[in-house]
Design a protein around this motif. Structure first.
Motif, PDB file in Angstrom:
ATOM      1  N   ARG A  91      -6.796  -2.556  11.718  1.00  0.00           N
ATOM      2  CA  ARG A  91      -5.686  -2.989  12.581  1.00  0.00           C
ATOM      3  C   ARG A  91      -5.951  -2.419  13.962  1.00  0.00           C
ATOM      4  NH1 ARG A  91       0.444  -1.042  11.307  1.00  0.00           N
ATOM      5  NH2 ARG A  91      -0.371   0.973  12.028  1.00  0.00           N
TER       6      ARG A  91
ATOM      7  N   SER B  43      -0.373   2.544  15.185  1.00  0.00           N
ATOM      8  CA  SER B  43      -1.687   3.185  15.226  1.00  0.00           C
ATOM      9  C   SER B  43      -2.814   2.199  14.921  1.00  0.00           C
ATOM     10  CB  SER B  43      -1.726   4.330  14.205  1.00  0.00           C
ATOM     11  OG  SER B  43      -1.500   3.830  12.907  1.00  0.00           O
TER      12      SER B  43
ATOM     13  N   PRO C  48      -2.110  -5.308   4.564  1.00  0.00           N
ATOM     14  CA  PRO C  48      -1.170  -6.401   4.784  1.00  0.00           C
ATOM     15  C   PRO C  48      -0.619  -6.426   6.214  1.00  0.00           C
ATOM     16  CG  PRO C  48      -0.768  -5.385   2.677  1.00  0.00           C
ATOM     17  CD  PRO C  48      -1.773  -4.523   3.395  1.00  0.00           C
ATOM     18  N   GLY C  49      -0.714  -5.299   6.938  1.00  0.00           N
ATOM     19  CA  GLY C  49      -0.335  -5.306   8.344  1.00  0.00           C
ATOM     20  C   GLY C  49      -1.227  -6.255   9.131  1.00  0.00           C
TER      21      GLY C  49
ATOM     22  N   ARG D 206      -2.456  10.020   8.755  1.00  0.00           N
ATOM     23  CA  ARG D 206      -2.323  10.119  10.212  1.00  0.00           C
ATOM     24  C   ARG D 206      -1.633  11.422  10.613  1.00  0.00           C
ATOM     25  NH1 ARG D 206       0.097   8.419  15.127  1.00  0.00           N
ATOM     26  NH2 ARG D 206       2.198   7.725  14.563  1.00  0.00           N
TER      27      ARG D 206
ATOM     28  N   THR E 215      -8.006   4.340  -1.637  1.00  0.00           N
ATOM     29  CA  THR E 215      -7.916   5.078  -0.382  1.00  0.00           C
ATOM     30  C   THR E 215      -6.455   5.316  -0.017  1.00  0.00           C
ATOM     31  OG1 THR E 215      -7.951   3.006   0.843  1.00  0.00           O
ATOM     32  CG2 THR E 215     -10.060   4.153   0.584  1.00  0.00           C
TER      33      THR E 215
ATOM     34  N   THR F  38       3.676   6.430  18.466  1.00  0.00           N
ATOM     35  CA  THR F  38       3.418   4.982  18.368  1.00  0.00           C
ATOM     36  C   THR F  38       4.741   4.228  18.231  1.00  0.00           C
ATOM     37  OG1 THR F  38       3.108   5.134  15.956  1.00  0.00           O
ATOM     38  CG2 THR F  38       1.133   5.303  17.351  1.00  0.00           C
TER      39      THR F  38
ATOM     40  N   ARG G  13      10.375  -4.147   1.476  1.00  0.00           N
ATOM     41  CA  ARG G  13       8.924  -4.291   1.633  1.00  0.00           C
ATOM     42  C   ARG G  13       8.276  -4.514   0.276  1.00  0.00           C
ATOM     43  NH1 ARG G  13       5.292  -1.160   5.582  1.00  0.00           N
ATOM     44  NH2 ARG G  13       3.357  -0.685   4.510  1.00  0.00           N
TER      45      ARG G  13
ATOM     46  N   SER H 200       6.508   1.838   9.504  1.00  0.00           N
ATOM     47  CA  SER H 200       7.369   1.619  10.668  1.00  0.00           C
ATOM     48  C   SER H 200       8.788   1.345  10.165  1.00  0.00           C
ATOM     49  CB  SER H 200       6.843   0.449  11.490  1.00  0.00           C
ATOM     50  OG  SER H 200       6.655  -0.696  10.681  1.00  0.00           O
TER      51      SER H 200
ATOM     52  N   HIS I 208       1.771  10.962   6.643  1.00  0.00           N
ATOM     53  CA  HIS I 208       1.718  11.736   7.888  1.00  0.00           C
ATOM     54  C   HIS I 208       1.608  13.223   7.592  1.00  0.00           C
ATOM     55  CE1 HIS I 208       3.320   7.833   8.902  1.00  0.00           C
ATOM     56  NE2 HIS I 208       3.076   8.057  10.173  1.00  0.00           N
TER      57      HIS I 208
ATOM     58  N   ASP J 285       2.068  -3.461  -0.337  1.00  0.00           N
ATOM     59  CA  ASP J 285       1.767  -3.043   1.039  1.00  0.00           C
ATOM     60  C   ASP J 285       1.809  -1.511   1.132  1.00  0.00           C
ATOM     61  OD1 ASP J 285       1.306  -3.076   3.725  1.00  0.00           O
ATOM     62  OD2 ASP J 285       3.141  -4.128   4.270  1.00  0.00           O
TER      63      ASP J 285
HETATM   64  O1  TXA Z   1       1.744   3.887  14.047  1.00  0.00           O
HETATM   65  C1  TXA Z   1       1.873   3.736  12.839  1.00  0.00           C
HETATM   66  O2  TXA Z   1       0.888   3.572  12.084  1.00  0.00           O
HETATM   67  C2  TXA Z   1       3.294   3.755  12.276  1.00  0.00           C
HETATM   68  C3  TXA Z   1       3.872   5.148  12.442  1.00  0.00           C
HETATM   69  C4  TXA Z   1       5.226   5.294  11.820  1.00  0.00           C
HETATM   70  O3  TXA Z   1       2.959   6.089  11.949  1.00  0.00           O
HETATM   71  N1  TXA Z   1       3.280   3.351  10.896  1.00  0.00           N
HETATM   72  C5  TXA Z   1       3.045   2.085  10.517  1.00  0.00           C
HETATM   73  O4  TXA Z   1       3.161   1.893   9.162  1.00  0.00           O
HETATM   74  O5  TXA Z   1       2.779   1.182  11.289  1.00  0.00           O
HETATM   75  P1  TXA Z   1       3.266   0.448   8.481  1.00  0.00           P
HETATM   76  O6  TXA Z   1       3.515   0.719   7.064  1.00  0.00           O
HETATM   77  O7  TXA Z   1       4.263  -0.358   9.201  1.00  0.00           O
HETATM   78  O8  TXA Z   1       1.849  -0.146   8.664  1.00  0.00           O
HETATM   79  C6  TXA Z   1       0.788   0.494   7.989  1.00  0.00           C
HETATM   80  C7  TXA Z   1      -0.298  -0.462   7.658  1.00  0.00           C
HETATM   81  C8  TXA Z   1       0.128  -1.504   6.652  1.00  0.00           C
HETATM   82  O9  TXA Z   1      -0.264  -2.750   7.130  1.00  0.00           O
HETATM   83  C9  TXA Z   1      -0.655  -1.140   5.408  1.00  0.00           C
HETATM   84  O10 TXA Z   1      -1.049  -2.273   4.715  1.00  0.00           O
HETATM   85  C10 TXA Z   1      -1.840  -0.385   5.967  1.00  0.00           C
HETATM   86  O11 TXA Z   1      -1.333   0.296   7.072  1.00  0.00           O
HETATM   87  N2  TXA Z   1      -2.350   0.598   5.016  1.00  0.00           N
HETATM   88  C11 TXA Z   1      -1.788   1.764   4.653  1.00  0.00           C
HETATM   89  N3  TXA Z   1      -2.521   2.394   3.712  1.00  0.00           N
HETATM   90  C12 TXA Z   1      -3.584   1.606   3.485  1.00  0.00           C
HETATM   91  C13 TXA Z   1      -4.732   1.680   2.624  1.00  0.00           C
HETATM   92  N4  TXA Z   1      -4.905   2.696   1.802  1.00  0.00           N
HETATM   93  N5  TXA Z   1      -5.620   0.675   2.665  1.00  0.00           N
HETATM   94  C14 TXA Z   1      -5.447  -0.366   3.490  1.00  0.00           C
HETATM   95  N6  TXA Z   1      -4.409  -0.506   4.324  1.00  0.00           N
HETATM   96  C15 TXA Z   1      -3.490   0.457   4.323  1.00  0.00           C
END
Ligand code: TXA
Ligand code: MG
Length: 323
Positions: free
Chosen positions: A193, A179, A222-223, A119, A115, A33, A56, A141, A65, A60
Motif C-alpha cells: 500500500r 502508512s 484488502p486495503g 508499526r 505475517t 497518519t 469490518r 483506521s 502498534h 482483513d
Molecule cells: O496508518 C495506518 O496504517 C493506520 C494507523 C491507525 O496505524 N492503520 C490502518 O489500518 O490504516 P487499516 O486496518 O485501516 O489498514 C491496514 C491494512 C489493511 O488493508 C490490511 O489488509 C493490511 O493493512 N494488512 C494488515 N496486516 C496485514 C498482513 N499481515 N498481510 C497483508 N496485509 C495486511
C-alpha cells in the motif's frame, strides 16, 4: 429516526485510555497518519470488538502498534535484513512492515496469514500510552469499513462514537494518509500500500522495489481493494474547469489541488493546498472529502495531483474513492 445517544468521551487522559484498554474495551488513538481504533492485540474478545465496531470483514488483517523494538521481538519470529534497515531508518513513522508472526499473535489479528503487520507510530500521546501498556495495540483506521479514514478526534466520534468509551485527542494528524505497507516476497521488497512514507525514501534504503497494483483481483492486503477509502458521494476525476464547462454536472462540489474557483459557492470548494504543497495536501485530503460529503452537493469533481512523492499516495486514494 435513530439518534446516537451515547458518544465517546474525548480527552487527553492517558491513564483513562489505559484503563479502558486493560478492560478489553476500544479506544480511539491518534497517530501521525490517521486515527486508529485500538484494542489489546493479544485479547481475542477485544479484537473481535474492533471488527464488530468497524463492521469490518474478518478476512482483513489488523496492524499491531508497538512502542519499541522489544515489543516487536515478542510478535515476530524473524526480521529480514532489508525490513530491519527500513525500521531502523523510519520508525517511529508512517511505515508498516509485514513480518513472520509468533504464535502469540492471534490468528484473528492476521486473518490467518503467516505475517503480522507491525508499526511504531510517531505520536507523543500514543507513544506514551503504548509505553505504559503490557501489550501491543491492534488498530485499524477508526472509520466504518470502506469509508474515509479519520484525521481528527471529532471524525472518530461522528462515526464510531456510540461504540467506544474514549477517544484520546491528539489533534489533527500530521501526515493525514495511512502508512505505507512493505513486506517481502522471497528476496524482493514489496510495497502493498503506498502511503505516508514516500517510495523514494524507501528505495534509497533498500534499492529496487516491487509496487503491487491495487486493482489485482486477489489482493494480499484488502486495503488494496480498488473501491476503498470512499466518501458516500460519487467522485469524478478529470480536469475540473473542463468538467464545469461541459454543463453536465449540477450541484457539484470541487476538490482541487491548489486552484480556487471564485465563481462557485465557497462551501462547495475544497482547496487542498493553495501553495501546491504535497504534504499540506495530504494532511488536508480526508477532512476535505468529509466536508464535501457533509455539504449540499450531490457529486464531487476532483483532479489528480502531480504523480510524484506523496502525490502518488494522494492520487491512489482519489482513484479508489472514485472507483
Ligand atoms: O496508518 C495506518 O496504517 C493506520 C494507523 C491507525 O496505524 N492503520 C490502518 O489500518 O490504516 P487499516 O486496518 O485501516 O489498514 C491496514 C491494512 C489493511 O488493508 C490490511 O489488509 C493490511 O493493512 N494488512 C494488515 N496486516 C496485514 C498482513 N499481515 N498481510 C497483508 N496485509 C495486511
Ligand atoms: Mg483503513
Amino acid at each position: 429516526m435513530i439518534f446516537a445517544t451515547e458518544m465517546a468521551e474525548i480527552g487527553k487522559d492517558i491513564a483513562k485510555a489505559k484503563a479502558y484498554l486493560e478492560q478489553g474495551l476500544l479506544v480511539g488513538i491518534p497517530t501521525e497518519t490517521v486515527y486508529g481504533l485500538a484494542a489489546n492485540a493479544l485479547n481475542i474478545e477485544a479484537v473481535v470488538r474492533i471488527f464488530q465496531t468497524k463492521n469490518r470483514p474478518e478476512f482483513d488483517p489488523l496492524i499491531v502498534h508497538v512502542a519499541n523494538f522489544d515489543q516487536v521481538k515478542m510478535l515476530v519470529s524473524a526480521f529480514p535484513k532489508p525490513l530491519l534497515m527500513l525500521a531502523e531508518r523510519f520508525w517511529p513513522g508512517p511505515l508498516t512492515l509485514l513480518l513472520p508472526k509468533q504464535p502469540l499473535v492471534p490468528d484473528l489479528v492476521t486473518s490467518g496469514l503467516e505475517t503480522v503487520g507491525v508499526r511504531m507510530p510517531n505520536h507523543p500521546l500514543t507513544q506514551q500510552l503504548l509505553a505504559q501498556l503490557d501489550f501491543p495495540l491492534a488498530a485499524p483506521s477508526a472509520n466504518p469499513f470502506g469509508y474515509i479514514s479519520p484525521t481528527k478526534a471529532s471524525h472518530v466520534n461522528d462515526q464510531l462514537g456510540s461504540g467506544i468509551p474514549y477517544i484520546l485527542d491528539g489533534g489533527s494528524c500530521d501526515v493525514g494518509l495511512e502508512s505505507t505497507i512493505v513486506g517481502m516476497e522471497g528476496d524482493q521488497v514489496v510495497v502493498y500500500r503506498i502511503g505516508g512514507l514516500d517510495l523514494h525514501e524507501i528505495q534509497e534504503v533498500v534499492g529496487k522495489l516491487k509496487v503491487m497494483d491495487h486493482s489485482s483481483s486477489n489482493p494480499k492486503a484488502p486495503g488494496m481493494l480498488k473501491s476503498h477509502y470512499a466518501p458516500r458521494k460519487p467522485i469524478i476525476i478529470g480536469n475540473i474547469q473542463e468538467m464545469i464547462s461541459s454543463g453536465l454536472y449540477h450541484n457539484f462540489g470541487i476538490l482541487s489541488f491548489s486552484q480556487s474557483f471564485p465563481k462557485q459557492k465557497p462551501e462547495s470548494v475544497q482547496i487542498l493546498s493553495p501553495n501546491a504543497n504535497l504534504s499540506e495536501a495530504a494532511k488536508n485530503l480526508f477532512t476535505a472529502m468529509r466536508t464535501l460529503d457533509s455539504v449540499d452537493v450531490s457529486v464531487i469533481l476532483a483532479e489528480l495531483l502531480p504523480d510524484e512523492g506523496l502525490g502518488k499516495a494522494i492520487n491512489d486514494r482519489l482513484k479508489r474513492a472514485a472507483a
